[in-house]
Each structure stands twice: as C-alpha cells, then as structure tokens.
Design a protein around this motif. Sequence first.
Motif, PDB file in Angstrom:
ATOM      1  N   THR A  52     118.884  -0.821  81.731  1.00  0.00           N
ATOM      2  CA  THR A  52     117.510  -1.301  81.571  1.00  0.00           C
ATOM      3  C   THR A  52     117.505  -2.790  81.243  1.00  0.00           C
ATOM      4  O   THR A  52     116.740  -3.566  81.831  1.00  0.00           O
ATOM      5  N   ARG A  53     118.389  -3.192  80.321  1.00  0.00           N
ATOM      6  CA  ARG A  53     118.496  -4.616  79.962  1.00  0.00           C
ATOM      7  C   ARG A  53     118.893  -5.468  81.162  1.00  0.00           C
ATOM      8  O   ARG A  53     118.381  -6.570  81.350  1.00  0.00           O
ATOM      9  N   HIS A 121     138.389  20.107  72.076  1.00  0.00           N
ATOM     10  CA  HIS A 121     138.530  21.299  71.240  1.00  0.00           C
ATOM     11  C   HIS A 121     137.996  22.507  72.019  1.00  0.00           C
ATOM     12  O   HIS A 121     137.020  22.385  72.758  1.00  0.00           O
ATOM     13  N   ARG A 122     138.613  23.659  71.826  1.00  0.00           N
ATOM     14  CA  ARG A 122     138.237  24.854  72.603  1.00  0.00           C
ATOM     15  C   ARG A 122     136.809  25.318  72.339  1.00  0.00           C
ATOM     16  O   ARG A 122     136.182  25.909  73.202  1.00  0.00           O
ATOM     17  N   ARG A 123     136.301  25.036  71.151  1.00  0.00           N
ATOM     18  CA  ARG A 123     134.910  25.377  70.848  1.00  0.00           C
ATOM     19  C   ARG A 123     134.041  24.163  71.149  1.00  0.00           C
ATOM     20  O   ARG A 123     134.303  23.065  70.676  1.00  0.00           O
ATOM     21  N   VAL A 124     133.000  24.385  71.933  1.00  0.00           N
ATOM     22  CA  VAL A 124     132.041  23.330  72.249  1.00  0.00           C
ATOM     23  C   VAL A 124     130.706  23.781  71.682  1.00  0.00           C
ATOM     24  O   VAL A 124     130.270  24.912  71.901  1.00  0.00           O
ATOM     25  N   PHE A 125     130.052  22.893  70.951  1.00  0.00           N
ATOM     26  CA  PHE A 125     128.838  23.229  70.229  1.00  0.00           C
ATOM     27  C   PHE A 125     127.608  22.815  71.030  1.00  0.00           C
ATOM     28  O   PHE A 125     127.491  21.653  71.427  1.00  0.00           O
ATOM     29  N   PHE A 126     126.725  23.784  71.254  1.00  0.00           N
ATOM     30  CA  PHE A 126     125.538  23.590  72.082  1.00  0.00           C
ATOM     31  C   PHE A 126     124.268  23.637  71.252  1.00  0.00           C
ATOM     32  O   PHE A 126     124.055  24.586  70.498  1.00  0.00           O
ATOM     33  N   THR A 127     123.449  22.600  71.410  1.00  0.00           N
ATOM     34  CA  THR A 127     122.098  22.657  70.860  1.00  0.00           C
ATOM     35  C   THR A 127     121.251  23.364  71.911  1.00  0.00           C
ATOM     36  O   THR A 127     121.188  22.929  73.060  1.00  0.00           O
ATOM     37  N   PRO A 128     120.616  24.469  71.531  1.00  0.00           N
ATOM     38  CA  PRO A 128     119.810  25.200  72.514  1.00  0.00           C
ATOM     39  C   PRO A 128     118.465  24.516  72.746  1.00  0.00           C
ATOM     40  O   PRO A 128     118.068  23.631  71.979  1.00  0.00           O
ATOM     41  N   PRO A 129     117.760  24.934  73.785  1.00  0.00           N
ATOM     42  CA  PRO A 129     116.403  24.411  73.969  1.00  0.00           C
ATOM     43  C   PRO A 129     115.573  24.676  72.714  1.00  0.00           C
ATOM     44  O   PRO A 129     115.615  25.767  72.150  1.00  0.00           O
ATOM     45  N   TRP A 130     114.861  23.641  72.279  1.00  0.00           N
ATOM     46  CA  TRP A 130     114.062  23.737  71.058  1.00  0.00           C
ATOM     47  C   TRP A 130     112.730  23.039  71.337  1.00  0.00           C
ATOM     48  O   TRP A 130     112.537  21.865  70.993  1.00  0.00           O
ATOM     49  N   PRO A 131     111.800  23.750  71.991  1.00  0.00           N
ATOM     50  CA  PRO A 131     110.537  23.124  72.414  1.00  0.00           C
ATOM     51  C   PRO A 131     109.772  22.446  71.289  1.00  0.00           C
ATOM     52  O   PRO A 131     109.096  21.437  71.526  1.00  0.00           O
ATOM     53  N   GLU A 132     109.886  22.963  70.081  1.00  0.00           N
ATOM     54  CA  GLU A 132     109.129  22.396  68.964  1.00  0.00           C
ATOM     55  C   GLU A 132     109.557  20.964  68.610  1.00  0.00           C
ATOM     56  O   GLU A 132     108.771  20.220  68.018  1.00  0.00           O
ATOM     57  N   ILE A 133     110.784  20.579  68.934  1.00  0.00           N
ATOM     58  CA  ILE A 133     111.224  19.217  68.606  1.00  0.00           C
ATOM     59  C   ILE A 133     111.442  18.348  69.854  1.00  0.00           C
ATOM     60  O   ILE A 133     111.698  17.158  69.730  1.00  0.00           O
ATOM     61  N   TYR A 134     111.357  18.939  71.047  1.00  0.00           N
ATOM     62  CA  TYR A 134     111.592  18.191  72.277  1.00  0.00           C
ATOM     63  C   TYR A 134     110.538  17.096  72.446  1.00  0.00           C
ATOM     64  O   TYR A 134     109.347  17.348  72.321  1.00  0.00           O
ATOM     65  N   ARG A 135     111.003  15.887  72.721  1.00  0.00           N
ATOM     66  CA  ARG A 135     110.111  14.752  72.974  1.00  0.00           C
ATOM     67  C   ARG A 135     110.684  13.904  74.099  1.00  0.00           C
ATOM     68  O   ARG A 135     111.885  13.657  74.145  1.00  0.00           O
ATOM     69  N   ARG A 136     109.814  13.439  74.958  1.00  0.00           N
ATOM     70  CA  ARG A 136     110.208  12.440  75.947  1.00  0.00           C
ATOM     71  C   ARG A 136     110.185  11.085  75.273  1.00  0.00           C
ATOM     72  O   ARG A 136     109.454  10.867  74.307  1.00  0.00           O
ATOM     73  N   ASP A 137     110.987  10.164  75.794  1.00  0.00           N
ATOM     74  CA  ASP A 137     110.952   8.787  75.316  1.00  0.00           C
ATOM     75  C   ASP A 137     111.390   7.892  76.462  1.00  0.00           C
ATOM     76  O   ASP A 137     111.566   8.369  77.583  1.00  0.00           O
ATOM     77  N   GLY A 138     111.587   6.622  76.196  1.00  0.00           N
ATOM     78  CA  GLY A 138     111.959   5.686  77.247  1.00  0.00           C
ATOM     79  C   GLY A 138     113.290   5.974  77.901  1.00  0.00           C
ATOM     80  O   GLY A 138     113.540   5.581  79.033  1.00  0.00           O
ATOM     81  N   GLU A 139     114.166   6.670  77.201  1.00  0.00           N
ATOM     82  CA  GLU A 139     115.486   7.012  77.739  1.00  0.00           C
ATOM     83  C   GLU A 139     115.559   8.471  78.173  1.00  0.00           C
ATOM     84  O   GLU A 139     116.501   8.868  78.844  1.00  0.00           O
TER      85      GLU A 139
END
Length: 186
Positions: A52-53, A121-139
């Motif tokens: 963008t810059r 690492h063999r374990r990979v940590f996933f943040t699931p869909p969380w509509p209550e906190i989802y926000r669009r922004d410039g990125e």
Amino acid sequence: MAIPDRVEADLQRYIVITGCSGGGKSTLLAELSRRGHAVVEEPGRRIVAEETRAGGVALPWLDMAAFARRAAEVALADRATVPAGPSPVFFDRGLIDAAAALEHATGEPAPVALGAAHRYHRRVFFTPPWPEIYRRDGERRHNLASAIAEYDRLIDAYAALGYEPVILPKLPVADRADFLLGALCR
C-alpha cells in the motif's frame, strides 16, 4: 533419514497460530508477547502495509497469486531469522497458509512441496470463525464468508500434511493463551 537434533528442536518450538481471519490471532499473539514469548507477526498484514505504501499490486484483492508468493517468501525469511534457542516462537500464520492461498489462487499444489520441507510444531492452533468479533478493516477487506472458506482450506491443508489441528476456544484472551500453553505441554 534422521532429522538432525537442532532441526527437530526447532520443529518443536516453531508454533503456528492460524485460522479464521478476524478470529483473534493478533490479539492472542499480543498476549503471548506480553507474557515474554517470542512472536512473529503475520506476513500478510506486513505485505499489505508495504504494498500500500509503495503503490504495489501484491495485494489479496488485486493479485492474490502475487500476494501469496510474497507471503511464502516472507514466511521463509521469518523462519530463517528466528534466533536459536530452546524457547518457543509463535508465528501469526505460517508458510502453509501462504502455500494454501497460492494453491487456491493458481491451482499449484504448493502446500505439499513447501510443507514437507519446512515443518512446524505438530500441533497447529486454529482460531475458529467468531462472527461476534469479526471486523473488516483496511487490510482485511474480505467478508466473513470468504474468511470461513479460507479457514476450511487451512484446516484441510494442515491436516493433509500430518499436523494436529487444535481449535482454540472462544474465551477471553488471557484464558485462550492459558489454553494454548497448556495444550503444548500435553
């Protein structure tokens, strides 16, 4: 062929936090950093800021393939610059994320090639869909439905490469960090 001890140790300390865009990854990584853990910021957000810059086009909404290739380069560079030592390093997304995006954009089977050569690492940590906190922004210009589709692709890509997906619970950030750190010890 045996894996050298240093490489095996790095595999155990390179920990990926990935998942649904807008699911709280950056907030969780900030909490881990606050607790004294080494963290590596998401390649995608850094690339968007740089492009963008500079007036570039390697942006997910302009040229997803160029963006994904650049994300893979940044993820590889991030791995190469992590200081040696026994402490865990938490990555906000990883090389497999970039490879999965590249495969989605071009059809190139990138996750298998890149994933076999550069493990975490063999374990990979996933943040699931969380509509209550989802926000669009410039990125983050895509909608929640697109974020969920990406999440599904990532679960499949990591699982296909032999990783153990661990879904992070929707908890306050301190509790979420406690959960993650506890899961690493099991």
